[in-house]
Write an enzyme that holds these catalytic residues in place. Structure first.
Site, PDB file in Angstrom:
ATOM      1  CG  ASN A  57      -7.479  -2.299  -5.938  1.00 26.50           C
ATOM      2  OD1 ASN A  57      -6.555  -3.084  -5.724  1.00 26.50           O
ATOM      3  ND2 ASN A  57      -7.752  -1.313  -5.110  1.00 26.50           N
ATOM      4  CD1 TRP A  58     -12.347  -5.909 -10.071  1.00 30.17           C
ATOM      5  CD2 TRP A  58     -11.584  -5.025 -11.966  1.00 30.17           C
ATOM      6  NE1 TRP A  58     -11.646  -6.891 -10.736  1.00 30.17           N
ATOM      7  CE2 TRP A  58     -11.169  -6.378 -11.908  1.00 30.17           C
ATOM      8  CE3 TRP A  58     -11.207  -4.272 -13.084  1.00 30.17           C
ATOM      9  CZ2 TRP A  58     -10.404  -6.978 -12.896  1.00 30.17           C
ATOM     10  CZ3 TRP A  58     -10.451  -4.874 -14.076  1.00 30.17           C
ATOM     11  CH2 TRP A  58     -10.054  -6.208 -13.977  1.00 30.17           C
ATOM     12  CG  ASP A  71      -2.097   0.881   1.106  1.00 27.86           C
ATOM     13  OD1 ASP A  71      -2.293   1.466   0.029  1.00 27.86           O
ATOM     14  OD2 ASP A  71      -2.837   1.013   2.097  1.00 27.86           O
ATOM     15  NE  ARG A 124      -7.324   1.865  -6.079  1.00 27.70           N
ATOM     16  CZ  ARG A 124      -6.168   2.058  -5.464  1.00 27.70           C
ATOM     17  NH1 ARG A 124      -5.131   2.486  -6.144  1.00 27.70           N
ATOM     18  NH2 ARG A 124      -6.049   1.835  -4.184  1.00 27.70           N
ATOM     19  CD  GLU A 182       2.638 -13.283  15.755  1.00 28.54           C
ATOM     20  OE1 GLU A 182       2.537 -12.112  16.154  1.00 28.54           O
ATOM     21  OE2 GLU A 182       2.211 -14.258  16.398  1.00 28.54           O
TER      22      GLU A 182
HETATM   23  C1  FPP Z   1      -1.784   0.193  -3.407  1.00 23.57           C
HETATM   24  O1  FPP Z   1      -1.337   1.529  -3.404  1.00 23.57           O
HETATM   25  C2  FPP Z   1      -1.247  -0.541  -4.552  1.00 23.57           C
HETATM   26  C3  FPP Z   1      -1.974  -1.095  -5.551  1.00 23.57           C
HETATM   27  C4  FPP Z   1      -3.446  -1.043  -5.608  1.00 23.57           C
HETATM   28  C5  FPP Z   1      -1.337  -1.784  -6.689  1.00 23.57           C
HETATM   29  C6  FPP Z   1      -0.092  -2.567  -6.383  1.00 23.57           C
HETATM   30  C7  FPP Z   1       0.606  -2.858  -7.654  1.00 23.57           C
HETATM   31  C8  FPP Z   1       1.937  -2.821  -7.842  1.00 23.57           C
HETATM   32  C9  FPP Z   1       2.906  -2.615  -6.774  1.00 23.57           C
HETATM   33  C10 FPP Z   1       2.488  -2.973  -9.209  1.00 23.57           C
HETATM   34  C11 FPP Z   1       2.308  -4.268  -9.890  1.00 23.57           C
HETATM   35  C12 FPP Z   1       2.732  -5.445  -9.115  1.00 23.57           C
HETATM   36  C13 FPP Z   1       3.157  -6.623  -9.633  1.00 23.57           C
HETATM   37  C14 FPP Z   1       3.184  -7.789  -8.745  1.00 23.57           C
HETATM   38  C15 FPP Z   1       3.588  -6.816 -11.022  1.00 23.57           C
HETATM   39  P1  FPP Z   1      -2.423   2.668  -3.512  1.00 23.57           P
HETATM   40  O2  FPP Z   1      -2.615   3.006  -4.941  1.00 23.57           O
HETATM   41  O3  FPP Z   1      -3.662   2.262  -2.787  1.00 23.57           O
HETATM   42  O4  FPP Z   1      -1.708   3.860  -2.760  1.00 23.57           O
HETATM   43  P2  FPP Z   1      -2.399   4.992  -1.873  1.00 23.57           P
HETATM   44  O5  FPP Z   1      -3.099   4.295  -0.732  1.00 23.57           O
HETATM   45  O6  FPP Z   1      -1.249   5.813  -1.427  1.00 23.57           O
HETATM   46  O7  FPP Z   1      -3.341   5.717  -2.770  1.00 23.57           O
END
Ligand code: FPP
Length: 248
Positions: free
Chosen positions: A69-70, A21, A72, A208
């Site tokens: 997440n869909w 995150d 967004r 944990e």
């Molecule tokens: C959360 O940060 C992250 C995601 C929803 C996507 C995670 C994806 C990656 C790290 C890239 C692709 C990964 C692989 C395995 C190829 P956020 O967008 O919720 O951040 P925020 O809370 O600061 O808005």
């Protein structure tokens, strides 16, 4: 200081699960748009997979895209899907060279066809690797997974191969997406949020939890080693008393 040498090699969690995150906030802090943060997050993914191989963590589950997440903005969803496809296709050879086996959990059929194809090819390529199993949770949510397991079991009862009295924890586990993996002993969430967000609700029953304020793009090897060391300093009682644990 390199913390790798402070890790007790005899007490390594077999399976670590991570909620990655903070990509969006990291990008904002750097004056960039959100997708830049996701791109930078891929570098952390690469380092953490490598770190698992170095210390002997055998399974790593990454929450890369949740069912929620869909919802967004479309631009961000499209960019994330593109990033997933390009990362998987670029990294597959590297993962293979490092002995990493790629697996996926979640509602894979809801992903774009290009993403499903890339995933399948990479999973086939790496199928026999044994150093680390990297499990991507994609279009995943735990409530979806549990409902799916209940549906599968109900079908078996309708077909007459099972009775309701056959329903046990073990039968439920055998019908989850994670049936082939041990439960994670350690769950890490970055970026200062203290939530589980519909991630592995069943499988984390005795895990944990490690929370850090570090944003995912800044979560690199040493931060991971810190989490492992924190895990090693916990007493895992599984409902027993401290005295019972120390007399074993
Ligand atoms: C959360 O940060 C992250 C995601 C929803 C996507 C995670 C994806 C990656 C790290 C890239 C692709 C990964 C692989 C395995 C190829 P956020 O967008 O919720 O951040 P925020 O809370 O600061 O808005």
């Amino acid at each position: 200081m390199d913390l790798k040498h402070s890790i007790n090699k005899n007490n390594i969690p077999q399976h670590v699960a991570i909620i990655m995150d903070g990509n969006g906030r990291w990008a904002k802090q750097h004056g960039e748009d959100r997708i830049f943060g996701h791109h930078e997050g891929v570098n952390s993914v690469r380092e953490i997979v490598e770190a698992c191989g170095e210390v002997g963590v055998k399974y790593l589950t990454l929450y890369a895209f949740s069912t929620e997440n869909w919802n967004r903005p479309k631009d961000e969803v499209d960019a994330l899907m593109e990033l997933l496809v390009s990362t998987i296709s670029l990294e597959a050879i590297n993962l293979h060279k490092k002995g990493v086996r790629l697996q996926v959990i979640g509602d894979v059929e809801s992903l774009p066809a290009s993403c499903q194809k890339e995933l399948q090819e990479s999973m086939d390529l790496t199928a026999n690797n044994t150093t680390v199993t990297l499990i991507l949770a994609l279009s995943y949510s735990s409530k979806w997974e549990i409902a799916d397991a209940v549906k599968k079991i109900a079908r078996k009862i309708e077909e007459g191969t099972h009775k309701s009295s056959d329903i046990t924890s073990k039968l439920i586990e055998e019908n989850l997406n994670t049936k082939n993996y041990p439960d994670p002993e350690l769950m890490i969430r970055t970026s200062g949020e203290h939530r589980i967000s519909n991630f592995l609700l069943w499988q984390l029953a005795y895990a944990e939890f490690y929370f850090t304020d570090v944003l995912w793009p800044d979560f690199r090897k040493n931060e991971f080693f810190k989490a492992i060391i924190s895990y090693q300093n916990r007493e895992r009682r599984f409902g027993k008393t401290s005295e019972q644990i120390s007399s074993n």
